[in-house]
Scaffold this active site. Structure first.
Site, mmCIF file in Angstrom:
data_model
loop_
_atom_site.group_PDB
_atom_site.id
_atom_site.type_symbol
_atom_site.label_atom_id
_atom_site.label_comp_id
_atom_site.label_asym_id
_atom_site.label_seq_id
_atom_site.Cartn_x
_atom_site.Cartn_y
_atom_site.Cartn_z
ATOM 1 N N ASN A 1 -2.113 0.067 7.034
ATOM 2 C CA ASN A 1 -1.600 -1.227 7.496
ATOM 3 C C ASN A 1 -0.749 -1.937 6.442
ATOM 4 O O ASN A 1 -0.643 -3.167 6.441
ATOM 5 C CB ASN A 1 -2.750 -2.108 7.990
ATOM 6 C CG ASN A 1 -3.757 -2.402 6.893
ATOM 7 O OD1 ASN A 1 -3.639 -1.895 5.780
ATOM 8 N ND2 ASN A 1 -4.736 -3.226 7.189
ATOM 9 N N LYS B 1 0.820 -1.209 0.000
ATOM 10 C CA LYS B 1 0.000 0.000 0.000
ATOM 11 C C LYS B 1 0.859 1.266 0.000
ATOM 12 O O LYS B 1 2.079 1.198 0.208
ATOM 13 C CB LYS B 1 -0.945 -0.049 1.213
ATOM 14 C CG LYS B 1 -1.973 -1.191 1.146
ATOM 15 C CD LYS B 1 -2.926 -1.153 2.338
ATOM 16 C CE LYS B 1 -3.985 -2.248 2.239
ATOM 17 N NZ LYS B 1 -4.962 -2.187 3.366
ATOM 18 N N GLU C 1 -9.161 -10.648 -8.100
ATOM 19 C CA GLU C 1 -8.282 -9.488 -7.907
ATOM 20 C C GLU C 1 -7.116 -9.490 -8.892
ATOM 21 O O GLU C 1 -6.709 -8.433 -9.378
ATOM 22 C CB GLU C 1 -7.779 -9.477 -6.459
ATOM 23 C CG GLU C 1 -8.912 -9.235 -5.462
ATOM 24 C CD GLU C 1 -8.496 -9.402 -4.002
ATOM 25 O OE1 GLU C 1 -7.323 -9.771 -3.745
ATOM 26 O OE2 GLU C 1 -9.335 -9.164 -3.123
ATOM 27 N N TYR D 1 -12.419 -2.861 -3.773
ATOM 28 C CA TYR D 1 -12.996 -2.866 -2.427
ATOM 29 C C TYR D 1 -14.532 -2.821 -2.446
ATOM 30 O O TYR D 1 -15.147 -2.365 -1.486
ATOM 31 C CB TYR D 1 -12.427 -1.709 -1.601
ATOM 32 C CG TYR D 1 -11.018 -1.973 -1.073
ATOM 33 C CD1 TYR D 1 -10.765 -3.057 -0.236
ATOM 34 C CD2 TYR D 1 -9.955 -1.134 -1.387
ATOM 35 C CE1 TYR D 1 -9.482 -3.306 0.256
ATOM 36 C CE2 TYR D 1 -8.672 -1.374 -0.895
ATOM 37 C CZ TYR D 1 -8.446 -2.465 -0.078
ATOM 38 O OH TYR D 1 -7.179 -2.709 0.423
ATOM 39 N N HIS E 1 -2.114 -5.382 1.343
ATOM 40 C CA HIS E 1 -3.349 -6.113 1.056
ATOM 41 C C HIS E 1 -2.980 -7.507 0.568
ATOM 42 O O HIS E 1 -2.021 -7.663 -0.177
ATOM 43 C CB HIS E 1 -4.177 -5.419 -0.030
ATOM 44 C CG HIS E 1 -5.246 -6.315 -0.608
ATOM 45 N ND1 HIS E 1 -6.474 -6.462 -0.005
ATOM 46 C CD2 HIS E 1 -5.237 -7.164 -1.672
ATOM 47 C CE1 HIS E 1 -7.190 -7.356 -0.689
ATOM 48 N NE2 HIS E 1 -6.463 -7.788 -1.709
#
Ligand code: IDP
Ligand code: MG
Length: 156
Positions: free
Chosen positions: A112, A9, A126, A49, A115
């Site tokens: 965080n 990320k 994905e 998402y 993913h």
């Protein structure tokens, strides 16, 4: 062999943690079979998402994921989806166990770092969002004979 979709990320890229995080997967014995540095569009973030669209954190999540470039990876191995999730650790950096990527490199619950697909079905969906045909490669590594025990005819 399973292939998982991993995203380092914006916080991981900005904090200079790409190499150390990729090393976790390589050291485990997993194979990097696709890699792309990209800036995620609003449209792609919304597709990726979609399951979270009604959650209170969704607007902030899309803003974060589109704020700066990410490194998208395709990572392959026997049971790669679960292995990657275990290496990543629990969702919140504040709760993730030491020894995991989220546990070792972050404290935030929304920033965080990473993913990872949460099921083989999600991984297929994905991978199709982030990679086109030909961008995920099939190749043998010289050391593969020492990563899996194939004496029984399949990788163990
Ligand atoms: P996962 O990334 O561990 O699969 P999900 O529940 O699928 O976790 O949530 C997707 C992402 O949304 C998380 O990685 C995190 O960045 C963000 N997120 C999830 N729950 C919260 C929250 O309660 N507050 C802020 N951000 C959250
Ligand atoms: Mg998830």
């Amino acid at each position: 062999m399973e292939t998982s979709l991993i995203i380092l990320k914006p916080d991981a890229v900005q904090r200079g943690l790409m190499g150390r995080i990729i090393s976790r997967f390589e050291e485990k014995g997993l194979q990097i079979v696709g890699a792309k540095l990209m800036h995620i569009s609003q449209e792609l973030a919304a597709k990726h998402y979609a399951d979270h669209a009604s959650k209170p954190f969704y607007p902030g999540l899309v803003k974060f994921m589109t704020s700066s470039p990410v490194l998208v990876l395709a990572i392959r191995g026997n049971g790669a989806v679960t292995i990657c999730r275990n290496l990543m650790g629990a969702t919140f950096g504040s709760k993730a166990a030491g020894g995991t990527i989220r546990g070792d490199f972050g404290v935030s619950n929304s920033f965080n770092l990473i993913h990872g697909s949460d099921s083989p079905e999600a991984a297929v969906r994905e991978l199709g969002l982030f990679f086109t045909a030909g961008e995920v490669l099939d190749f043998a590594r010289a050391g593969d004979a020492w990563v899996y025990d194939t004496s029984g005819g399949k990788p163990e």
